[in-house]
Write a protein that holds these residues in place. Sequence first.
Motif, PDB file in Angstrom:
ATOM      1  N   LEU A  50      -3.559   2.121  -5.393  1.00 48.77           N
ATOM      2  CA  LEU A  50      -3.426   1.820  -3.975  1.00 48.77           C
ATOM      3  C   LEU A  50      -3.137   3.108  -3.216  1.00 48.77           C
ATOM      4  O   LEU A  50      -2.141   3.777  -3.474  1.00 48.77           O
ATOM      5  CB  LEU A  50      -2.297   0.805  -3.767  1.00 48.77           C
ATOM      6  CG  LEU A  50      -1.890   0.447  -2.334  1.00 48.77           C
ATOM      7  CD1 LEU A  50      -3.074  -0.089  -1.544  1.00 48.77           C
ATOM      8  CD2 LEU A  50      -0.753  -0.571  -2.367  1.00 48.77           C
ATOM      9  N   LEU A  51      -4.035   3.482  -2.295  1.00 46.25           N
ATOM     10  CA  LEU A  51      -3.819   4.595  -1.374  1.00 46.25           C
ATOM     11  C   LEU A  51      -3.365   3.993  -0.052  1.00 46.25           C
ATOM     12  O   LEU A  51      -4.131   3.275   0.603  1.00 46.25           O
ATOM     13  CB  LEU A  51      -5.108   5.403  -1.185  1.00 46.25           C
ATOM     14  CG  LEU A  51      -5.631   6.172  -2.402  1.00 46.25           C
ATOM     15  CD1 LEU A  51      -6.951   6.847  -2.083  1.00 46.25           C
ATOM     16  CD2 LEU A  51      -4.609   7.202  -2.876  1.00 46.25           C
ATOM     17  N   ARG A  67       7.139  -4.773  -1.082  1.00 45.19           N
ATOM     18  CA  ARG A  67       6.698  -6.127  -1.436  1.00 45.19           C
ATOM     19  C   ARG A  67       5.730  -6.116  -2.610  1.00 45.19           C
ATOM     20  O   ARG A  67       5.811  -6.968  -3.506  1.00 45.19           O
ATOM     21  CB  ARG A  67       6.054  -6.793  -0.215  1.00 45.19           C
ATOM     22  CG  ARG A  67       7.051  -7.180   0.868  1.00 45.19           C
ATOM     23  CD  ARG A  67       6.420  -8.128   1.881  1.00 45.19           C
ATOM     24  NE  ARG A  67       5.340  -7.493   2.629  1.00 45.19           N
ATOM     25  CZ  ARG A  67       5.528  -6.806   3.747  1.00 45.19           C
ATOM     26  NH1 ARG A  67       6.745  -6.659   4.253  1.00 45.19           N
ATOM     27  NH2 ARG A  67       4.502  -6.281   4.376  1.00 45.19           N
ATOM     28  N   VAL A  68       4.820  -5.148  -2.614  1.00 47.20           N
ATOM     29  CA  VAL A  68       3.864  -5.045  -3.719  1.00 47.20           C
ATOM     30  C   VAL A  68       4.604  -4.818  -5.030  1.00 47.20           C
ATOM     31  O   VAL A  68       4.278  -5.420  -6.057  1.00 47.20           O
ATOM     32  CB  VAL A  68       2.847  -3.913  -3.458  1.00 47.20           C
ATOM     33  CG1 VAL A  68       2.008  -3.627  -4.709  1.00 47.20           C
ATOM     34  CG2 VAL A  68       1.926  -4.276  -2.298  1.00 47.20           C
ATOM     35  N   ARG A  69       5.617  -3.959  -4.996  1.00 52.10           N
ATOM     36  CA  ARG A  69       6.362  -3.631  -6.218  1.00 52.10           C
ATOM     37  C   ARG A  69       7.060  -4.855  -6.810  1.00 52.10           C
ATOM     38  O   ARG A  69       7.329  -4.904  -8.008  1.00 52.10           O
ATOM     39  CB  ARG A  69       7.387  -2.545  -5.928  1.00 52.10           C
ATOM     40  CG  ARG A  69       6.832  -1.147  -6.009  1.00 52.10           C
ATOM     41  CD  ARG A  69       6.630  -0.739  -7.463  1.00 52.10           C
ATOM     42  NE  ARG A  69       5.818   0.478  -7.543  1.00 52.10           N
ATOM     43  CZ  ARG A  69       4.525   0.506  -7.742  1.00 52.10           C
ATOM     44  NH1 ARG A  69       3.857  -0.638  -7.877  1.00 52.10           N
ATOM     45  NH2 ARG A  69       3.860   1.618  -7.833  1.00 52.10           N
ATOM     46  N   VAL A  74       0.925  -1.808  -9.812  1.00 55.44           N
ATOM     47  CA  VAL A  74      -0.207  -0.948  -9.485  1.00 55.44           C
ATOM     48  C   VAL A  74       0.304   0.416  -9.000  1.00 55.44           C
ATOM     49  O   VAL A  74       1.277   0.490  -8.247  1.00 55.44           O
ATOM     50  CB  VAL A  74      -1.089  -1.616  -8.404  1.00 55.44           C
ATOM     51  CG1 VAL A  74      -0.306  -1.863  -7.126  1.00 55.44           C
ATOM     52  CG2 VAL A  74      -2.319  -0.775  -8.110  1.00 55.44           C
ATOM     53  N   PRO A  75      -0.310   1.523  -9.433  1.00 58.63           N
ATOM     54  CA  PRO A  75       0.092   2.834  -8.917  1.00 58.63           C
ATOM     55  C   PRO A  75      -0.133   2.922  -7.411  1.00 58.63           C
ATOM     56  O   PRO A  75      -1.138   2.423  -6.896  1.00 58.63           O
ATOM     57  CB  PRO A  75      -0.817   3.813  -9.665  1.00 58.63           C
ATOM     58  CG  PRO A  75      -1.275   3.073 -10.883  1.00 58.63           C
ATOM     59  CD  PRO A  75      -1.336   1.639 -10.490  1.00 58.63           C
ATOM     60  N   ASP A  93      11.367   6.595  -3.646  1.00 58.00           N
ATOM     61  CA  ASP A  93      12.430   5.678  -4.060  1.00 58.00           C
ATOM     62  C   ASP A  93      11.962   4.221  -4.046  1.00 58.00           C
ATOM     63  O   ASP A  93      12.442   3.390  -4.828  1.00 58.00           O
ATOM     64  CB  ASP A  93      13.658   5.825  -3.167  1.00 58.00           C
ATOM     65  CG  ASP A  93      14.469   7.078  -3.475  1.00 58.00           C
ATOM     66  OD1 ASP A  93      14.206   7.691  -4.531  1.00 58.00           O
ATOM     67  OD2 ASP A  93      15.342   7.440  -2.665  1.00 58.00           O
ATOM     68  N   LEU A  94      11.045   3.901  -3.148  1.00 57.86           N
ATOM     69  CA  LEU A  94      10.530   2.531  -3.056  1.00 57.86           C
ATOM     70  C   LEU A  94       9.516   2.204  -4.151  1.00 57.86           C
ATOM     71  O   LEU A  94       9.075   1.066  -4.257  1.00 57.86           O
ATOM     72  CB  LEU A  94       9.899   2.299  -1.678  1.00 57.86           C
ATOM     73  CG  LEU A  94      10.872   2.177  -0.507  1.00 57.86           C
ATOM     74  CD1 LEU A  94      10.112   2.153   0.808  1.00 57.86           C
ATOM     75  CD2 LEU A  94      11.724   0.923  -0.647  1.00 57.86           C
TER      76      LEU A  94
END
Length: 229
Positions: A50-51, A67-69, A74-75, A93-94
Amino acid sequence: MSLRILLVEDDDSLHRGIQFTLQQEGFEVVGARNLAEARNALSQHEIHLLLLDVQLPDGNGFDFCERVRQERDVPIIFLTASDQEFDIVRGLDLGGDDYITKPFRLREFLSRIQAVLRRRGPSLTSRGEDTLVSGSLTLHIGEMRLDKLGKDLPLSVTEFRLMLLFMTHPRAVLSRDQIIQHVWPDGAEVLDDNTVAVNIRRLREKIEEDPQNPQYIITVRGAGYRWNV
């Protein structure tokens, strides 16, 4: 299978430029101009990288990353005009894997994408293992080991880097300069114009049944080399 990148960037000209560059490198690109489109893309596609722009029309990339984490691993690489230390630290940090400030140099941009993909290689394989498979060849990334039909084929560090580059860019035509950029990023080991050809010939002698008529690494005259899946 080509690696699929989700590009979330609302600047149209920059979006088109990045998308074209990544496609030339052999990546499949899914585009999003805002977070709503990005959420939809994540639900519709298997995304390998994800860019993510930080300032978007409908929200903040940092919040979206958080939220994705919570849902997947995904990197994520942030793209932003802010080079403030606070923002960089916050992004990392996120859960961001890297933080690239605009404007950026193209070669550095591609090199940092490849570095993230190498570090996160185990999560990018279809088996969910630390492996890439093509035909009768299996590349064990963490062990830097290649086997063919269960038989180990010893690789040098350079040969391993070549294999990783080719197998993560199937069917893409890679120029000599692109290969040098990814395999010898500092250029220190590239002694002359024949360095790439010599190392590819040695690799063919290990992986091909008939190195004179290769089935995996194909020469594209005047352009470079292509991994034939």
